[in-house]
Design an enzyme around this catalytic site. Structure first.
Site, PDB file in Angstrom:
ATOM      1  N   LYS A 120       1.114  -1.176   0.107  1.00 35.33           N
ATOM      2  CA  LYS A 120       0.203   0.178  -0.141  1.00 35.33           C
ATOM      3  C   LYS A 120       1.307   1.186   0.034  1.00 35.33           C
ATOM      4  CE  LYS A 120      -3.654  -0.343   2.288  1.00 35.33           C
ATOM      5  NZ  LYS A 120      -5.018   0.032   1.763  1.00 35.33           N
ATOM      6  N   THR A 122       0.326   4.215   1.101  1.00 35.84           N
ATOM      7  CA  THR A 122       0.942   4.963   2.651  1.00 35.84           C
ATOM      8  C   THR A 122       1.596   4.499   3.356  1.00 35.84           C
ATOM      9  OG1 THR A 122      -1.366   5.271   2.355  1.00 35.84           O
ATOM     10  CG2 THR A 122      -0.424   5.592   4.779  1.00 35.84           C
ATOM     11  N   ALA A 124       4.484   2.278   1.863  1.00 37.38           N
ATOM     12  CA  ALA A 124       5.813   2.698   1.146  1.00 37.38           C
ATOM     13  C   ALA A 124       6.064   4.251   1.422  1.00 37.38           C
ATOM     14  CB  ALA A 124       4.812   2.572  -0.063  1.00 37.38           C
ATOM     15  N   GLU A 146       5.885 -10.835   3.848  1.00 37.44           N
ATOM     16  CA  GLU A 146       7.228  -9.949   4.313  1.00 37.44           C
ATOM     17  C   GLU A 146       7.293  -8.658   3.998  1.00 37.44           C
ATOM     18  OE1 GLU A 146       6.226 -14.051   1.853  1.00 37.44           O
ATOM     19  OE2 GLU A 146       6.373 -11.668   1.282  1.00 37.44           O
TER      20      GLU A 146
END
Length: 197
Positions: A120, A122, A124, A146
Site C-alpha cells: 500500500k 501509505t 511505502a 513479508e
C-alpha cells in the site's frame, strides 16, 4: 485480464475471501472521521487485505549467522508484541529490519485466477516495502506477508487494518494448478509459515 469489483464481490460470495468487506473501509465509524484506519476491503480492481493480530515475527541480527533457505533456522526469528493505543493495535518493525506477518483473510482462488499481492502506498511512503507475493491458481490459505523497513526509523505496522492489495488476474486454463501439484505453501493457517524447500 485484471478482475473488477463486481467479479470480486461475486467470487467472495462463493467463498474466495473470508471474512469479506464489500466496500473500502477508511473509518471504523463512518460518522466520525477522527477514527481513520488504513483502508481495507474491495476497491475498483483489487482487494485490500488486513494484517492479522495473531503473529508478527522479526529477524534478529545474529553476528556471523548466514541465512540459508535450504536449512531455514527459526531461531533467527523472534515474536514481537502487539501494542494498542487510541490509534489502534500495532506491531513495531525496527528500522532496517525485516518481518513476517500473516493476512487476516483466508483466500481460496479459482483454478483460472492468479493473485498478486502488492504494498500500500501509505506504508511505502514510510519506507515499508511489502514483498510482491503471488498466489497461484487454486491456492488456498492465509498469505504469509513479508515486510522490509528500509527507513532509519522504527515503524508501526497496524493489525486489523489494510496492509497490502491483492490484484486478481484471469488466465487461460492451466494444466496443473497449485492445488493439483500439492504446492508446499498450500493451506497456510493464520500463523506465519516459514521458508520451505
Amino acid at each position: 485480464m485484471l478482475k473488477n469489483d463486481h467479479w470480486i464481490n461475486e467470487q467472495a460470495a462463493l467463498g474466495m475471501l473470508q471474512p469479506f468487506q464489500s466496500g473500502l473501509i477508511r473509518h471504523l465509524d463512518p460518522e466520525n472521521a477522527s477514527t481513520p484506519v488504513l483502508s481495507y476491503g474491495c476497491s475498483s480492481y483489487g482487494y485490500d487485505l488486513r494484517l492479522s493480530p495473531k503473529e508478527f515475527l522479526i529477524f534478529r541480527h545474529v553476528p556471523g549467522t548466514i541465512m540459508n533457505p535450504k536449512r531455514f533456522n527459526p531461531a533467527n526469528l523472534e515474536p514481537t508484541s502487539l501494542h494498542e493505543d487510541e490509534d489502534g493495535c500495532y506491531f513495531i518493525l525496527p528500522s532496517h529490519s525485516y518481518g513476517l506477518g500473516v493476512a487476516l483473510e483466508k483466500i481460496k482462488l479459482p483454478s483460472y485466477i492468479t493473485a498478486i499481492c502488492l504494498g500500500k502506498s501509505t506504508y511505502a511512503r514510510l519506507g515499508i516495502i511489502v514483498n510482491t507475493t503471488p498466489a497461484e491458481a487454486s491456492w488456498e490459505g492465509h498469505l504469509t506477508l513479508e515486510f522490509s523497513n528500509s527507513s532509519g526509523a522504527d515503524c508501526r505496522i497496524y493489525a486489523n487494518e489494510g496492509i497490502c492489495q491483492l490484484l486478481f488476474f484471469e488466465g487461460d486454463p492451466c494444466d496443473i494448478t497449485y492445488a493439483n501439484r500439492t504446492g508446499k505453501y498450500q493451506h497456510q493457517s493464520e500463523q506465519v509459515t516459514l521458508a520451505k524447500v
